[in-house]
Enzyme design. Structure first.
Site, PDB file in Angstrom:
ATOM      1  N   HIS A 151      29.315  51.536  25.164  1.00 39.51           N
ATOM      2  CA  HIS A 151      28.226  51.388  26.146  1.00 39.51           C
ATOM      3  C   HIS A 151      28.716  50.797  27.464  1.00 39.51           C
ATOM      4  O   HIS A 151      28.021  50.920  28.470  1.00 39.51           O
ATOM      5  CB  HIS A 151      27.033  50.622  25.555  1.00 39.51           C
ATOM      6  CG  HIS A 151      27.155  49.134  25.498  1.00 39.51           C
ATOM      7  ND1 HIS A 151      27.529  48.456  24.366  1.00 39.51           N
ATOM      8  CD2 HIS A 151      26.930  48.186  26.428  1.00 39.51           C
ATOM      9  CE1 HIS A 151      27.529  47.154  24.610  1.00 39.51           C
ATOM     10  NE2 HIS A 151      27.163  46.966  25.852  1.00 39.51           N
ATOM     11  N   ASP A 204      30.832  51.063  18.483  1.00 41.71           N
ATOM     12  CA  ASP A 204      30.615  50.932  19.930  1.00 41.71           C
ATOM     13  C   ASP A 204      31.919  50.598  20.670  1.00 41.71           C
ATOM     14  O   ASP A 204      32.129  49.479  21.107  1.00 41.71           O
ATOM     15  CB  ASP A 204      29.553  49.835  20.162  1.00 41.71           C
ATOM     16  CG  ASP A 204      28.998  49.864  21.577  1.00 41.71           C
ATOM     17  OD1 ASP A 204      29.612  50.503  22.451  1.00 41.71           O
ATOM     18  OD2 ASP A 204      27.947  49.233  21.808  1.00 41.71           O
ATOM     19  N   SER A 256      29.942  41.905  26.041  1.00 39.23           N
ATOM     20  CA  SER A 256      30.191  43.198  25.431  1.00 39.23           C
ATOM     21  C   SER A 256      31.602  43.636  25.742  1.00 39.23           C
ATOM     22  O   SER A 256      32.043  43.550  26.885  1.00 39.23           O
ATOM     23  CB  SER A 256      29.211  44.237  25.961  1.00 39.23           C
ATOM     24  OG  SER A 256      28.074  44.205  25.183  1.00 39.23           O
TER      25      SER A 256
HETATM   26  N1  ARG Z   1      22.253  45.442  23.170  1.00 39.22           N
HETATM   27  C1  ARG Z   1      23.616  45.609  23.576  1.00 39.22           C
HETATM   28  C2  ARG Z   1      23.826  44.972  24.962  1.00 39.22           C
HETATM   29  O1  ARG Z   1      23.029  44.283  25.461  1.00 39.22           O
HETATM   30  C3  ARG Z   1      24.077  47.015  23.462  1.00 39.22           C
HETATM   31  C4  ARG Z   1      23.431  47.970  24.383  1.00 39.22           C
HETATM   32  C5  ARG Z   1      23.895  49.401  24.286  1.00 39.22           C
HETATM   33  N2  ARG Z   1      23.079  50.204  23.390  1.00 39.22           N
HETATM   34  C6  ARG Z   1      21.877  50.754  23.693  1.00 39.22           C
HETATM   35  N3  ARG Z   1      21.214  51.386  22.761  1.00 39.22           N
HETATM   36  N4  ARG Z   1      21.327  50.701  24.882  1.00 39.22           N
HETATM   37  O2  ARG Z   1      24.302  45.451  25.924  1.00 39.22           O
HETATM   38  N1  ASP Z   2      25.226  43.989  24.534  1.00 38.93           N
HETATM   39  C1  ASP Z   2      25.523  42.888  25.427  1.00 38.93           C
HETATM   40  C2  ASP Z   2      26.473  43.281  26.542  1.00 38.93           C
HETATM   41  O1  ASP Z   2      26.459  44.396  27.000  1.00 38.93           O
HETATM   42  C3  ASP Z   2      25.979  41.717  24.663  1.00 38.93           C
HETATM   43  C4  ASP Z   2      24.853  40.815  24.316  1.00 38.93           C
HETATM   44  O2  ASP Z   2      23.913  40.695  25.113  1.00 38.93           O
HETATM   45  O3  ASP Z   2      24.928  40.179  23.261  1.00 38.93           O
HETATM   46  O4  ASP Z   2      27.173  42.470  27.102  1.00 38.93           O
END
Ligand code: ARG
Ligand code: ASP
Length: 703
Positions: free
Chosen positions: A90, A226, A634
């Site tokens: 991502h 990921d 991330s």
């Molecule tokens: N929650 C994670 C972060 O904040 C992963 C986001 C990527 N995945 C998604 N389905 N948008 O960035």
């Molecule tokens: N998914 C998040 C990021 O892109 C990580 C988090 O918020 O825990 O940095």
């Protein structure tokens, strides 16, 4: 719950006692140059064999030399002596998307460069490494007097920061940056190596790299691979350089060996990266405002936009590719805010914070510091009462005009252009190039029907005057005609622009935003920030025995913990490790979130796991830790007790997303991809064995 409550209430009072107890680890994101003492001891008590100098050293290579800030938003790490870096799928999503088309659908099918020549350059992508960190507090606060107004202080501070950044000792290609810590009570200078030739090497298909998509996002158990792989190129002297076909793979000062031995519950985990932003020292009144007013209003607007976008992406492949990044961005924060609110409510965070404030006030009085600090908490109450409405109004504007609707975004940028031309007419050509860049950017991923439907659904949250007929009349919805608005001299451009139906419609609202909403917001925010700075100082003064880490601010930090499951509610316990079996359990043929590529199914059915299975014969996919992480972490490496790579951080669990305001060791967990899954996909799924050969694979547990 009672236990949690009690624990939280006791934190400041009996903290030294708690810190010594391994299982009551308190979270925190620490500055890597300041680990000697408390942090080093605490890490050792959690199982680490690393010294502070193994992590950060300016004279010898250390772990920090392997950690790169990926494009200013995510983290990445060096995993080979030939410039290979690893980050999340991502995090590389925008780049993967930009190389994709219906014919070459790298989002859907994945991408693997089988030789250096096949690696894909990326415009505007950069990776920063921290060379050195220095405390520059006294230089930045020089001549900042208590008698000054807040505005005067800020002007002086900005001036000082600029001169510190300019005077810093550095090599000619290096950059410098000063950042505020502890709400402006301390300042640090960063010397940075910025690499700008960063090429895409590999990415799994979305059905692996984003497996589970929004349904599984911010959740455990999680089965997402990921990750994506890039390579940094440098000039002939191994120095940062702009893209050139003559550049060569960068030889890093340090790269992380990869452990093939995996993790078990209780293992030490170090997450090293660039957390973006946390607010751990907010007063209760601020948490109340955020969870009861601010988050709900944002959630509503995003929900309205997503309803339209999601539906179109499912039925139209071209829309799916164009809107992939945008949708992910909108959906990610939307779901996080929902989780954050649930967590704050469930853990009684507001009541706890109020109880903590009572403890603080009592200690303050006992120490005779009432005159110095007694005004702070009452003043927060007044300031937030005053701030709430304008904060929401401003955010609503941004949600509609910048985040969700593209036509309004183009008018917003055009308004900025008009200002630029008026303020700096002699740079007219530069301004025109800028707006054309903006328009090209929007139109690269634009679908007018989707945008119009989004307009209809989000606009009512900002105005009663919703006029979708502008879509038929404006030049902005077609790239060629949009660009032609900006041909001619300044007078002609401004005339054409102001005659455009969408611009004429939006301009009064944007004007109001600039002249009133944002001005009012900035003024109130400045006073809140100033008070927050005082509060931070007061906390450290009144309750000096507690430990205080500086809130995340996009700078390099470490956070340590252990592999650990958690219990989200009564009778339920999540194991810390999950396996490929779970991917198959979730498999829904043809589904846009839970499809599984045939090749992966075959590997699973044949148990063709190579050297990547756990001792139980299963391929691990993700695991949980108690590391205190946030957005920006991330892509951060998870490092074992010896300095080897074991995981790739990418998310947090639903119950614990509130950790940005209220880290709770009982339920806050970070989610990492097991490095063996990454290697398994690269090797067995993609057949990119040349990448595995570049890495250094180790067996730290079999010594
Ligand atoms: N929650 C994670 C972060 O904040 C992963 C986001 C990527 N995945 C998604 N389905 N948008 O960035
Ligand atoms: N998914 C998040 C990021 O892109 C990580 C988090 O918020 O825990 O940095």
């Amino acid at each position: 719950m009672k236990r949690v409550l009690k624990l939280i209430r006791l934190i400041p009072v009996v903290l030294l006692f708690i810190v010594n107890q391994v299982n009551a680890q308190q979270g925190g994101m620490w500055i890597p140059s300041l680990l000697e003492g408390m942090n080093e001891t605490e890490m050792k008590s959690l199982g680490s064999q690393l010294s502070a100098k193994d992590i950060y050293d300016i004279n010898n290579s250390s772990l920090k030399d392997a950690i790169g800030h990926f494009n200013g938003g995510c983290t990445s790490e060096m995993i080979s002596p030939k410039g290979l870096i690893l980050t999340n799928h991502h995090c590389g999503f925008g780049q993967i998307q930009s190389h994709s088309s219906i014919e070459k659908d790298y989002l859907k099918n994945g991408f693997w460069a089988m030789s250096l020549d096949d690696e894909l350059p990326n415009e505007d992508l950069y990776v920063d490494f921290i060379v050195r960190i220095e405390d520059v507090t006294s230089a930045v606060l020089d001549n900042v007097e208590e008698t000054m107004t807040e505005e005067e202080k800020q002007i002086e501070i900005s001036k000082n920061i600029k001169s510190v950044e300019e005077a810093a000792k550095k090599e000619e290609w290096q950059k410098t940056k000063v950042k505020a810590f502890y709400k402006g009570n301390q300042y640090y200078l960063f010397i940075i190596d910025r690499f700008e030739d960063v090429r895409l090497v590999g990415a799994p298909p979305t059905s692996i790299g984003k497996f589970g998509s929004d349904t599984d996002n911010w959740m455990f158990p999680r089965h997402t691979g990921d990750f994506s792989v890039f390579r940094i190129y440098a000039d002939a002297n191994n120095r940062p350089a702009k893209y050139s076909k003559d550049n060569v793979p960068y030889q890093p000062k340090h790269f992380l060996p990869v452990s093939l031995d995996g993790v078990s519950e209780g293992d030490f985990t170090l997450v090293f990266g660039f957390p973006g932003r946390t607010d751990e020292y907010l007063p209760a009144v601020a948490i109340e405002h955020i969870t009861q007013e601010y988050n709900p209003s944002n959630i509503t607007i995003r929900e309205a936009a997503l309803k339209v976008i999601d539906a179109q992406m499912k039925i139209d492949d071209a829309v799916r590719i164009k809107y992939a990044s945008k949708q992910a961005r909108i959906a990610n924060a939307w779901k996080k805010w929902i989780g954050e609110n649930l967590g704050i409510e469930k853990t009684n965070a507001i009541e706890n914070r109020k109880a903590f404030e009572t403890t603080f006030t009592k200690a303050m009085k006992e120490k005779g510091l009432e005159e110095k600090y007694g005004h702070i908490l009452p003043q927060f109450n007044t300031l937030y009462k005053d701030f709430a409405e304008i904060n929401i109004k401003r955010r609503n504007f941004l949600e509609v005009f910048v985040v969700t609707n593209e036509l309004m975004k183009m008018t917003y940028r055009s308004y900025q252009l008009e200002n630029k031309i008026k303020e700096n007419p002699e740079e007219f050509e530069k301004h025109i190039a800028w707006i054309k860049g903006q328009l090209n950017g929007v139109h690269k991923n634009y679908d007018v029907n989707v945008d119009k439907a989004v307009f209809k659904s989000v606009m009512p949250y900002y105005t009663k005057d919703v006029d979708a007929s502008i879509y038929k009349k404006t030049a902005f919805t077609d790239l060629k005609s949009a660009l032609s608005l900006f041909n001619g001299n300044a007078k002609q451009v401004l005339k054409k622009l102001n005659n455009d139906a969408a611009y004429a419609y939006a301009k009064p609202m944007i004007n109001n935003y600039y002249k009133e909403v944002n001005v009012g917001y900035q003024d109130k925010k400045m006073h809140i920030d100033a008070l927050q700075k005082e509060y931070m100082h007061a906390l450290m003064d009144v309750l000096p025995q507690a430990r205080y880490f500086p809130d995340a601010n996009g700078t390099l930090r470490i956070t340590y913990g252990q592999v650990k499951g958690y219990s989200p509610r009564d009778g339920v316990y999540y194991n810390p490790v999950c396996y490929l079996e779970g991917v198959m359990e979730k498999y829904i043929p043809g589904d846009y979130e839970f499809d599984v590529p045939q090749k992966l199914q075959d590997l699973y059915n044949n148990k063709d796991y190579g050297q990547y299975a756990d001792t139980n014969g299963k391929v691990p996919v993700c695991f949980l830790g108690t590391n205190h992480t946030t957005g920006g972490n991330s892509g951060s490496p998870t490092i074992d007790a010896y300095g080897n790579l074991i995981g790739l951080n990418f998310d947090r669990v639903w119950e614990g997303t509130m950790s940005d305001m209220n880290y709770d060791p009982e339920i806050c967990r970070n989610i990492m991809v097991d490095l063996r899954y990454v290697l398994f996909i690269i090797d067995k799924y993609a057949g990119a064995t040349h990448l595995i050969d570049e890495m250094k694979l180790v067996h730290p547990k079999k010594k």
